[in-house]
Design an enzyme around this catalytic site. Structure first.
Site, PDB file in Angstrom:
ATOM      1  N   CYS A  98      72.950  32.879 -77.305  1.00 55.53           N
ATOM      2  CA  CYS A  98      72.283  31.984 -76.343  1.00 55.53           C
ATOM      3  C   CYS A  98      72.528  30.515 -76.670  1.00 55.53           C
ATOM      4  CB  CYS A  98      70.772  32.174 -76.403  1.00 55.53           C
ATOM      5  SG  CYS A  98      70.177  33.735 -75.829  1.00 55.53           S
ATOM      6  N   VAL A 118      73.873  27.723 -74.166  1.00 55.43           N
ATOM      7  CA  VAL A 118      72.979  26.716 -73.584  1.00 55.43           C
ATOM      8  C   VAL A 118      73.606  25.323 -73.715  1.00 55.43           C
ATOM      9  CG1 VAL A 118      70.753  25.544 -73.909  1.00 55.43           C
ATOM     10  CG2 VAL A 118      70.845  28.038 -73.820  1.00 55.43           C
TER      11      VAL A 118
END
Ligand code: SF4
Length: 506
Positions: free
Chosen positions: A153, A157
């Site tokens: 993640c 991001v």
């Protein structure tokens, strides 16, 4: 002390010792500000009511106990099936510890993967330096033949660009310029491990196939898909191919890496599809996927390079195995041999022998989209009735396919399909509309206890039972294993519940 080196107590017994009981009671009374037991029981009852179920099923902003994992786990699994390949996950260490432990707990084997160990500074300034150093360390320390890069993640991001990072790392001589470093962006906040598997497969094949000259041949490639039973299943698949005389390349063969022998030698890498095999696989006539939802992008890529493609939904049971063998026969011109016909007949004989116990049993089934499809199909072949089919990572198209499958048999009538729902939803569903049996993974044991429905562990992850993955579920032989598991659970339940019918012969 209740624990002693002379007689080590399992924690099941240890925590019942008076010292632990007193400590737990004191902790509860002093610190936990615990709700009275009657109130807990009252709320627990309410959570099994239709009133709660309606509220629970209307839930949209939070997922509780999803029956899926995040994309990079699937990428690590796919990469593990290639010869001497180290997974390099660009992101934080904790995520990679999760993939390693998840795979190690299931397969009871060490599972290797490294991380670029991004922390706060990399989250602010980008992870390029982590990639440059990480690739150099991985190459030097673990001597891989290939490093397969995916992302967590955090890297997604902040938008780290793997392609340019790998090019820059090669310019800085982290690894030789011609060293294969396939990559796949695997944003964990969309999709699931089946998409991560697909993305990494495409990433690896693209590295070797893109812009390479293709001479169309007669070979067959097979993508097994993300599968907790891969060790037994890939070996069973190879056996069936051998019996048919079909030579095929398994694209990502994890059967040896997750099943190394204890002979005094640690194998960080074992088996797997070699780079020569990947290169030769470009010339194949066709690429077949055994799990459509694990390979949609990869199959599209195989079509782009000029191959025929075909996709199945986990070849387990009679019809599903028939379809796979007939496709292989059609593509290769090889007859389905007598040996496989006999295995088919023996499976049907076993199903018929046990029909009195199988017929009319109702099932709740959850797991990955292809697995749930196959399991529901096989259950109906046995005369059982799927009642609830749930895939957290199943979408609208999966739901429609499931409904078409269920409509194809009278045993599918009345089954509800739950796409995108989680295991907390399933708890409400089972509490209000029970089924005789539950099929899923180890996480289902809480539903088993809460809703009093026996669990049959048939899909990833299985943490609390050992070695199931060594026995196949694919093919006619695999279906026989599955049949025995269903029957054992049915008979155990019958014996437990019987008084005057506690029979010696069933
Ligand atoms: S969901 Fe994100 S933070 Fe959690 S393990 Fe997966 S990549 Fe890491």
């Amino acid at each position: 002390m209740p624990q002693s080196a002379e007689k080590i107590l399992d924690h099941k017994d240890l925590f019942k010792e008076p010292e632990y009981q007193a400590m737990l009671e004191k902790k509860r009374a002093t610190y936990e500000n615990a709700t009275p037991a009657e109130k807990v029981a009252e709320v627990e009852d309410w959570t099994k009511s239709w009133d709660y179920r309606e509220k629970n099923l209307a839930r949209s902003c939070v997922t509780i106990n999803p029956a899926k994992a995040c994309q990079p786990l699937g990428a690590v699994f796919a990469a593990a099936g290639y010869d001497s390949t180290m997974s390099f996950v660009h992101g934080s260490q904790g995520c990679v510890a999760y993939y390693r432990s998840h795979l190690a707990r299931h397969f009871k084997e060490p599972s290797s993967a490294v991380s670029s160990s991004m922390t706060e500074d990399a989250a602010v300034f980008g992870g390029l330096n982590n990639m440059i150093e990480g690739l150099a360390n991985t190459y030097a320390l673990y001597s891989p033949k290939m490093i397969a890069v995916s992302t967590t993640c955090m890297a997604e991001v902040i938008g780290d660009d793997l392609n340019s990072f790998i090019i820059k790392s090669k310019e800085k001589e982290s690894v030789p310029a011609d060293f294969p470093v396939p990559f796949a962006h695997t944003p964990a906040f969309v999709g699931s491990h089946v998409d991560g598997y697909d993305n990494m497969q495409k990433g690896i094949l693209s590295t070797f196939w893109k812009d390479a000259p293709r001479t169309a041949g007669e070979g067959i490639n097979i993508i097994p898909g993300f599968d907790g039973y891969a060790v037994g299943n890939i070996r069973e698949l190879k056996r069936m191919l051998g019996v048919m005389g079909v030579e095929a390349t398994i694209l990502s063969d994890v059967s040896d890496v997750y099943d190394t022998p204890s002979d005094g030698e640690f194998r960080m890498y074992a088996g797997g599809t070699t780079q020569d095999e990947i290169k030769a696989a470009l010339n194949a006539k066709a690429t077949i996927s055994l799990q459509e939802y694990c390979s949609r992008k990869t199959l599209a890529f195989a079509e782009e390079v000029g191959q025929q493609t075909a996709a199945f939904h986990y070849p387990m049971g009679v019809q599903a195995t028939d379809e796979l063998l007939m496709k292989l026969s059609e593509l290769t011109g090889k007859e389905i041999p007598e040996q496989l016909r006999l295995e088919r007949g023996r499976l049907i004989d076993a199903m018929a022998d046990s029909q009195a116990y199988l017929h009319g049993k109702t099932y709740a089934i959850y797991g990955d989209p292809d697995f749930v499809y196959a399991m529901a199909r096989f259950v109906m072949e046995t005369g059982g009735e799927p009642k609830h089919c749930l895939a957290t990572n199943g979408g609208k198209d999966w739901e429609e396919k499931m409904k078409a499958l269920l409509a194809s048999s009278p045993f599918g009538e009345g089954c509800q399909v739950w796409a995108g729902k989680d295991l907390w939803h399933l708890r409400s569903i089972l509490a209000t509309e029970p089924a005789d049996l539950l099929i899923g993974n180890s996480y289902g044991k809480y539903l088993e206890r809460d809703c009093n429905v026996p669990l049959i562990r048939l899909t990833f992850p299985i943490f609390d039972r050992h070695h199931h993955h060594r026995f196949p579920t694919f093919g006619y032989q695999g279906a026989l294993n599955v049949l025995v598991k269903l029957l054992d659970t049915i008979f155990d339940k019958l014996d437990t519940e019987s008084d005057i019918s506690f029979d010696l012969t069933r």
